[in-house]
Scaffold this motif. Structure first.
Motif, PDB file in Angstrom:
ATOM      1  N   ALA A 116       0.844  -1.218   0.000  1.00  0.00           N
ATOM      2  CA  ALA A 116       0.000   0.000   0.000  1.00  0.00           C
ATOM      3  C   ALA A 116       0.872   1.258   0.000  1.00  0.00           C
ATOM      4  O   ALA A 116       0.668   2.157  -0.830  1.00  0.00           O
ATOM      5  N   PRO A 117       1.871   1.359   0.904  1.00  0.00           N
ATOM      6  CA  PRO A 117       2.724   2.547   0.832  1.00  0.00           C
ATOM      7  C   PRO A 117       3.452   2.687  -0.499  1.00  0.00           C
ATOM      8  O   PRO A 117       3.562   3.789  -1.029  1.00  0.00           O
ATOM      9  N   ILE A 118       3.899   1.554  -1.073  1.00  0.00           N
ATOM     10  CA  ILE A 118       4.612   1.644  -2.357  1.00  0.00           C
ATOM     11  C   ILE A 118       3.660   2.134  -3.459  1.00  0.00           C
ATOM     12  O   ILE A 118       4.027   2.964  -4.299  1.00  0.00           O
ATOM     13  N   ALA A 119       2.416   1.664  -3.425  1.00  0.00           N
ATOM     14  CA  ALA A 119       1.435   2.104  -4.436  1.00  0.00           C
ATOM     15  C   ALA A 119       1.181   3.609  -4.318  1.00  0.00           C
ATOM     16  O   ALA A 119       1.088   4.314  -5.328  1.00  0.00           O
ATOM     17  N   LEU A 120       1.096   4.112  -3.101  1.00  0.00           N
ATOM     18  CA  LEU A 120       0.853   5.552  -2.918  1.00  0.00           C
ATOM     19  C   LEU A 120       2.082   6.371  -3.296  1.00  0.00           C
ATOM     20  O   LEU A 120       1.966   7.470  -3.840  1.00  0.00           O
ATOM     21  N   ILE A 121       3.254   5.833  -3.014  1.00  0.00           N
ATOM     22  CA  ILE A 121       4.492   6.513  -3.438  1.00  0.00           C
ATOM     23  C   ILE A 121       4.510   6.591  -4.972  1.00  0.00           C
ATOM     24  O   ILE A 121       4.768   7.639  -5.562  1.00  0.00           O
ATOM     25  N   LYS A 122       4.181   5.463  -5.601  1.00  0.00           N
ATOM     26  CA  LYS A 122       4.177   5.416  -7.070  1.00  0.00           C
ATOM     27  C   LYS A 122       3.200   6.449  -7.655  1.00  0.00           C
ATOM     28  O   LYS A 122       3.473   7.094  -8.659  1.00  0.00           O
ATOM     29  N   ALA A 123       2.061   6.600  -6.986  1.00  0.00           N
ATOM     30  CA  ALA A 123       1.019   7.507  -7.497  1.00  0.00           C
ATOM     31  C   ALA A 123       1.358   8.985  -7.295  1.00  0.00           C
ATOM     32  O   ALA A 123       0.704   9.837  -7.889  1.00  0.00           O
ATOM     33  N   THR A 124       2.333   9.293  -6.462  1.00  0.00           N
ATOM     34  CA  THR A 124       2.521  10.702  -6.090  1.00  0.00           C
ATOM     35  C   THR A 124       3.910  11.299  -6.347  1.00  0.00           C
ATOM     36  O   THR A 124       4.014  12.510  -6.531  1.00  0.00           O
ATOM     37  N   VAL A 125       4.969  10.493  -6.323  1.00  0.00           N
ATOM     38  CA  VAL A 125       6.303  11.120  -6.295  1.00  0.00           C
ATOM     39  C   VAL A 125       6.718  11.814  -7.595  1.00  0.00           C
ATOM     40  O   VAL A 125       7.461  12.810  -7.544  1.00  0.00           O
ATOM     41  N   ASP A 126       6.256  11.330  -8.737  1.00  0.00           N
ATOM     42  CA  ASP A 126       6.687  11.988  -9.985  1.00  0.00           C
ATOM     43  C   ASP A 126       6.103  13.405 -10.079  1.00  0.00           C
ATOM     44  O   ASP A 126       6.800  14.332 -10.504  1.00  0.00           O
ATOM     45  N   GLY A 160      10.698  -5.154   3.950  1.00  0.00           N
ATOM     46  CA  GLY A 160      10.570  -5.057   2.492  1.00  0.00           C
ATOM     47  C   GLY A 160      10.390  -3.600   2.076  1.00  0.00           C
ATOM     48  O   GLY A 160      11.045  -3.115   1.148  1.00  0.00           O
ATOM     49  N   LEU A 161       9.501  -2.888   2.767  1.00  0.00           N
ATOM     50  CA  LEU A 161       9.289  -1.463   2.471  1.00  0.00           C
ATOM     51  C   LEU A 161      10.578  -0.672   2.698  1.00  0.00           C
ATOM     52  O   LEU A 161      10.959   0.176   1.879  1.00  0.00           O
ATOM     53  N   THR A 162      11.262  -0.989   3.792  1.00  0.00           N
ATOM     54  CA  THR A 162      12.483  -0.255   4.150  1.00  0.00           C
ATOM     55  C   THR A 162      13.554  -0.422   3.077  1.00  0.00           C
ATOM     56  O   THR A 162      14.215   0.549   2.692  1.00  0.00           O
ATOM     57  N   GLY A 163      13.695  -1.633   2.564  1.00  0.00           N
ATOM     58  CA  GLY A 163      14.681  -1.879   1.505  1.00  0.00           C
ATOM     59  C   GLY A 163      14.325  -1.126   0.234  1.00  0.00           C
ATOM     60  O   GLY A 163      15.186  -0.503  -0.408  1.00  0.00           O
ATOM     61  N   PHE A 164      13.043  -1.140  -0.108  1.00  0.00           N
ATOM     62  CA  PHE A 164      12.592  -0.431  -1.303  1.00  0.00           C
ATOM     63  C   PHE A 164      12.863   1.074  -1.177  1.00  0.00           C
ATOM     64  O   PHE A 164      13.407   1.713  -2.086  1.00  0.00           O
ATOM     65  N   VAL A 165      12.521   1.623  -0.030  1.00  0.00           N
ATOM     66  CA  VAL A 165      12.681   3.065   0.210  1.00  0.00           C
ATOM     67  C   VAL A 165      14.158   3.471   0.168  1.00  0.00           C
ATOM     68  O   VAL A 165      14.510   4.535  -0.335  1.00  0.00           O
ATOM     69  N   ALA A 166      15.025   2.602   0.686  1.00  0.00           N
ATOM     70  CA  ALA A 166      16.456   2.915   0.708  1.00  0.00           C
ATOM     71  C   ALA A 166      16.968   3.168  -0.706  1.00  0.00           C
ATOM     72  O   ALA A 166      17.786   4.073  -0.932  1.00  0.00           O
ATOM     73  N   GLY A 167      16.478   2.404  -1.665  1.00  0.00           N
ATOM     74  CA  GLY A 167      16.884   2.620  -3.051  1.00  0.00           C
ATOM     75  C   GLY A 167      16.201   3.838  -3.652  1.00  0.00           C
ATOM     76  O   GLY A 167      16.854   4.711  -4.226  1.00  0.00           O
ATOM     77  N   LEU A 168      14.888   3.910  -3.496  1.00  0.00           N
ATOM     78  CA  LEU A 168      14.132   4.996  -4.150  1.00  0.00           C
ATOM     79  C   LEU A 168      14.554   6.376  -3.640  1.00  0.00           C
ATOM     80  O   LEU A 168      14.640   7.329  -4.411  1.00  0.00           O
ATOM     81  N   ALA A 169      14.830   6.490  -2.352  1.00  0.00           N
ATOM     82  CA  ALA A 169      15.191   7.802  -1.782  1.00  0.00           C
ATOM     83  C   ALA A 169      16.467   8.338  -2.414  1.00  0.00           C
ATOM     84  O   ALA A 169      16.683   9.552  -2.445  1.00  0.00           O
ATOM     85  N   ARG A 170      17.307   7.431  -2.941  1.00  0.00           N
ATOM     86  CA  ARG A 170      18.592   7.848  -3.535  1.00  0.00           C
ATOM     87  C   ARG A 170      18.533   7.894  -5.060  1.00  0.00           C
ATOM     88  O   ARG A 170      19.548   8.067  -5.717  1.00  0.00           O
ATOM     89  N   SER A 171      17.338   7.744  -5.596  1.00  0.00           N
ATOM     90  CA  SER A 171      17.152   7.795  -7.050  1.00  0.00           C
ATOM     91  C   SER A 171      17.152   9.266  -7.494  1.00  0.00           C
ATOM     92  O   SER A 171      17.233  10.174  -6.655  1.00  0.00           O
ATOM     93  N   PRO A 172      17.027   9.553  -8.806  1.00  0.00           N
ATOM     94  CA  PRO A 172      16.999  10.953  -9.265  1.00  0.00           C
ATOM     95  C   PRO A 172      15.902  11.810  -8.629  1.00  0.00           C
ATOM     96  O   PRO A 172      15.948  13.038  -8.720  1.00  0.00           O
ATOM     97  N   LEU A 173      14.950  11.207  -7.953  1.00  0.00           N
ATOM     98  CA  LEU A 173      13.926  12.001  -7.250  1.00  0.00           C
ATOM     99  C   LEU A 173      14.567  12.918  -6.210  1.00  0.00           C
ATOM    100  O   LEU A 173      14.080  14.017  -5.946  1.00  0.00           O
ATOM    101  N   ALA A 174      15.676  12.457  -5.611  1.00  0.00           N
ATOM    102  CA  ALA A 174      16.301  13.210  -4.518  1.00  0.00           C
ATOM    103  C   ALA A 174      16.728  14.603  -4.978  1.00  0.00           C
ATOM    104  O   ALA A 174      16.478  15.601  -4.289  1.00  0.00           O
ATOM    105  N   ALA A 175      17.339  14.669  -6.156  1.00  0.00           N
ATOM    106  CA  ALA A 175      17.836  15.958  -6.660  1.00  0.00           C
ATOM    107  C   ALA A 175      16.696  16.864  -7.117  1.00  0.00           C
ATOM    108  O   ALA A 175      16.918  18.031  -7.429  1.00  0.00           O
ATOM    109  N   ARG A 176      15.481  16.320  -7.167  1.00  0.00           N
ATOM    110  CA  ARG A 176      14.327  17.112  -7.611  1.00  0.00           C
ATOM    111  C   ARG A 176      13.430  17.508  -6.438  1.00  0.00           C
ATOM    112  O   ARG A 176      12.270  17.836  -6.587  1.00  0.00           O
TER     113      ARG A 176
END
Ligand code: NAP
Length: 261
Positions: A116-126, A160-176
């Protein structure tokens, strides 16, 4: 401290009570427009009234629904004109012995505390990144850092969520301008904690107060946390001042975790 988020829109999931409510109140006090969700309409309406009574200039909307379902998430997102701040939360899975958990129990835990958190992240972060500002705070658990055996469903799904977030937080989203962090509660005085204490009381024949006092005595601060203290940390993470803070797991546990790091 002026948090610099007045007028932003926040979606705070599972927030009619407890830690989610603490986060919603702290954000609303800053003049943030807040959409809160929960399954039960009665407590949700009471919380919406409490948020409105703060009269801090923001708008408040309540959406009744199950955030672990697609329909519940769609209704929550539809009520929020734009999501600048996303606080992910849902009920925790039940404790037990892993030998008694069938696939359904695991799927329910993964749905609530990972997918559920991953789905909401997917729907909002871009969209957050396009606007150059976004804050995601996931309410997880101290059990991610110090697992408790009977909380295996929670340990597994939240890791599982924590591992996913660790990667996503350091993706190009961070610089934006999008930060993504996890807040790990230790023992907080909420309905969830009281239910756990009541269960232990009925098993042992001791009173809830006695069990609670014994548990609190194991925490360096000698007390349980309060939802408003949790909310204050969440509001700070959502503030302009926390722009350089991302990909972190922040434990709020009164010093209960015994390690140096
Ligand atoms: P709480 O006091 O029981 O409050 C839970 C809130 O979430 C209620 O508003 C509840 O309303 C809502 N909710 C639960 N499931 C939902 C769902 N599927 N969809 C929408 N709303 C939902 O719990 P809490 O203590 O604040 O705990 C919040 C989270 O932190 C849980 O995952 C818990 O496991 C975790 N946690 C808590 C502690 C602690 O000491 N309190 C420690 C570690 C981890 P409805 O029931 O009406 O939906």
């Amino acid at each position: 401290m002026e948090l610099g988020i007045k007028g932003r829109w926040a979606l705070v999931c599972a927030a009619s009570k407890g830690l989610g409510k603490g986060c919603a109140l702290a954000l609303a006090r800053e003049g943030v427009n807040v959409v809160v969700t929960a399954r039960g309409a009665e407590a949700l309406e009471a919380t919406v009234a409490e948020l409105r009574a703060l009269n801090a200039g923001g708008e408040t909307r309540g959406v009744a629904g199950d955030i672990t379902t697609e329909a519940g998430r769609a209704a929550a997102l539809a009520a929020c004109p734009q999501v600048d701040i996303l606080v992910n939360n849902a009920g925790g899975p039940p404790p037990g012995d892993f030998r008694s958990w069938e696939r359904e129990a695991w799927i329910a835990a993964l749905d609530a505390n990972m997918l559920a958190p991953i789905a909401l992240i997917k729907a909002t972060v871009d969209a957050m990144a396009e606007r150059g500002f976004g804050r995601v705070v996931n309410i997880t658990s101290a059990a991610v850092k110090a697992p408790i055996d009977i909380l295996g469903l929670s340990n597994g799904a939240r890791s599982g969520l924590t591992g996913f977030v660790a990667g996503l937080a350091r993706s190009p989203l961070a610089a934006r301008g999008v930060t993504i962090n996890n807040l790990l509660p230790g023992a907080f005085d909420t309905d969830r904690l009281r239910v756990t204490l009541a269960g232990q009381a009925s098993k042992t024949g001791r009173s809830i107060d006695e069990i609670g006092a014994q548990r609190a005595a194991t925490i360096p601060l000698r007390r349980f946390g309060r939802p408003d203290e949790f909310g204050a940390a969440c509001a700070f993470l959502c503030s302009v001042h926390a722009a350089y803070l991302t990909g972190q797991n922040i434990l709020i546990d009164g010093g209960a975790y015994p390690g140096t790091f």
